[in-house]
Design a protein around this motif. Structure first.
Motif, short mmCIF file in Angstrom:
data_model
loop_
_atom_site.label_atom_id
_atom_site.label_comp_id
_atom_site.label_asym_id
_atom_site.label_seq_id
_atom_site.Cartn_x
_atom_site.Cartn_y
_atom_site.Cartn_z
N SER A 47 -51.24 -32.25 -82.57
CA SER A 47 -51.46 -33.48 -83.33
C SER A 47 -52.73 -34.19 -82.88
O SER A 47 -52.99 -34.28 -81.68
CB SER A 47 -50.25 -34.40 -83.16
OG SER A 47 -50.45 -35.63 -83.82
N GLY A 48 -53.52 -34.65 -83.86
CA GLY A 48 -54.77 -35.34 -83.55
C GLY A 48 -55.98 -34.44 -83.61
O GLY A 48 -57.11 -34.93 -83.68
N ASP A 49 -55.78 -33.11 -83.59
CA ASP A 49 -56.91 -32.19 -83.69
C ASP A 49 -57.49 -32.22 -85.10
O ASP A 49 -56.83 -32.67 -86.05
CB ASP A 49 -56.47 -30.76 -83.36
CG ASP A 49 -56.20 -30.56 -81.88
OD1 ASP A 49 -56.56 -31.47 -81.10
OD2 ASP A 49 -55.61 -29.53 -81.51
N THR A 50 -58.71 -31.75 -85.25
CA THR A 50 -59.35 -31.62 -86.56
C THR A 50 -59.73 -30.17 -86.80
O THR A 50 -60.01 -29.42 -85.86
CB THR A 50 -60.60 -32.51 -86.66
OG1 THR A 50 -61.52 -32.15 -85.62
CG2 THR A 50 -60.25 -33.98 -86.55
N VAL A 51 -59.70 -29.78 -88.04
CA VAL A 51 -60.09 -28.42 -88.42
C VAL A 51 -61.12 -28.51 -89.54
O VAL A 51 -61.08 -29.41 -90.37
CB VAL A 51 -58.88 -27.59 -88.88
CG1 VAL A 51 -57.91 -27.37 -87.74
CG2 VAL A 51 -58.15 -28.27 -90.05
N LYS A 52 -62.05 -27.57 -89.57
CA LYS A 52 -63.11 -27.57 -90.57
C LYS A 52 -62.99 -26.35 -91.47
O LYS A 52 -62.12 -25.49 -91.28
CB LYS A 52 -64.46 -27.59 -89.88
CG LYS A 52 -64.70 -26.42 -88.96
CD LYS A 52 -66.05 -26.55 -88.25
CE LYS A 52 -66.29 -25.36 -87.32
NZ LYS A 52 -67.60 -25.47 -86.63
N SER A 53 -63.89 -26.25 -92.43
CA SER A 53 -63.89 -25.12 -93.34
C SER A 53 -64.03 -23.81 -92.57
O SER A 53 -64.80 -23.71 -91.61
CB SER A 53 -65.04 -25.24 -94.33
OG SER A 53 -64.89 -26.40 -95.13
N GLY A 54 -63.25 -22.83 -92.97
CA GLY A 54 -63.27 -21.54 -92.31
C GLY A 54 -62.20 -21.37 -91.26
O GLY A 54 -62.00 -20.26 -90.75
N THR A 55 -61.47 -22.43 -90.94
CA THR A 55 -60.44 -22.37 -89.92
C THR A 55 -59.19 -21.67 -90.45
O THR A 55 -58.73 -21.95 -91.56
CB THR A 55 -60.06 -23.79 -89.44
OG1 THR A 55 -61.21 -24.43 -88.90
CG2 THR A 55 -58.97 -23.73 -88.39
N VAL A 56 -58.65 -20.75 -89.65
CA VAL A 56 -57.41 -20.06 -89.99
C VAL A 56 -56.29 -20.63 -89.13
O VAL A 56 -56.39 -20.66 -87.91
CB VAL A 56 -57.53 -18.54 -89.75
CG1 VAL A 56 -56.23 -17.83 -90.15
CG2 VAL A 56 -58.70 -17.96 -90.54
#
Length: 270
Positions: A47-56
């Motif tokens: 929780s609190g992490d961020t993910v960007k385009s391309g993340t699996v």
């Protein structure tokens, strides 16, 4: 003169570049084993992490994750693998594109104030384009709409294509009604799946079934599985009685002739 033209063109190109910006999705919560792919290894997602385009993103057994994707809430069920294909924002629109390789996702798509919102989920067998919609979709192409309208079509690709570029099309503004065309949602004709409706997909051919066909199929299965009292009753014939309860016959005299009494006991099955 040629030099001054170049000076005028460069700022314009810079403005176009800044017009579309890549966004990140925020992890709202996780339960159980939730990981993101980092090269050849997997790293825990929290929780609190961020993910960007391309993340699996991958969830384990009895695990789940909730993401904030451009203001829309996306929930990944257990044993799900999903790629965040596109998260793009401009002054006029937000675009989100997800590729569901396995498992199931549920999305509550919200409109951003002052912007048009485009949201798409693709699987190996189907694609769902939505606007202002709550829906659930499985990697096998099964789709249920809880609110709004989903335009369901064939799969656009067999693998995730990562892109941070804004497309030319975003679903038209407005609320979906029974008269809304799927072209307003996906720019092309698809099978409309309105609130309360379900559609499945033939994984061999990629053909999606219309909700009306699903309802007719369910109704037919219900009818064929219903037995009446008459169909459960059994006709008892003389033959069946004899087979069920053989007659008991008194033995005849071993020799000679004479008069006697023949006793036959017959038992009727209840």
């Amino acid at each position: 003169m040629k030099f001054s033209k170049t000076l005028l063109v460069l700022p314009f190109v810079s403005l176009l570049t800044l017009a579309a910006s890549a966004l990140e999705a925020k992890v709202l919560s996780t339960s159980g084993k939730v990981e993101v792919q980092n090269g050849s290894s997997w790293v825990a997602l929290k929780s609190g992490d961020t993910v960007k385009s391309g993340t699996v993103i991958s969830t384990g057994f009895k695990s789940s994750a909730e993401l904030d994707v451009n203001g829309s809430k996306v929930t990944l069920g257990a044993l799900t693998r999903m790629t965040v294909e596109k998260l793009v924002s401009t002054d006029q629109k937000n675009e989100s594109s997800l590729f569901l390789d396995s498992g199931k996702v549920t999305a509550d798509v919200k409109k951003t104030d002052g912007k048009r919102t485009g949201f798409k989920v693709s699987t190996p067998v189907a694609t769902a384009s939505v606007r202002g919609t709550s829906f659930s979709m499985g990697a096998d192409g099964s789709l249920t709409t809880m609110e709004g309208l989903v335009s369901k079509g064939h799969a656009e690709s067999q693998s995730a294509q990562v892109s941070d570029q804004a497309s030319d099309y975003v679903p038209a503004e407005g609320e979906s009604t029974a008269l809304t065309s799927t072209e307003d949602v996906s720019a092309s004709y698809g099978i409309p799946v309105f609130a309360g409706q379900t559609s499945t997909t033939d994984v061999m051919t990629g053909t999606a079934t219309a909700p009306q066909a699903e309802a007719a199929k369910a109704s037919a299965n219900l009818g064929s599985g219903t037995e009446t009292l008459a169909s459960q009753e059994k006709v008892v014939t003389a033959v069946s009685v004899a087979q069920a309860a053989p007659a008991t016959v008194a033995p005849a005299p071993s020799s000679g002739s004479g008069k006697g009494t023949l006793i036959i006991n017959i038992t009727f099955a209840e």
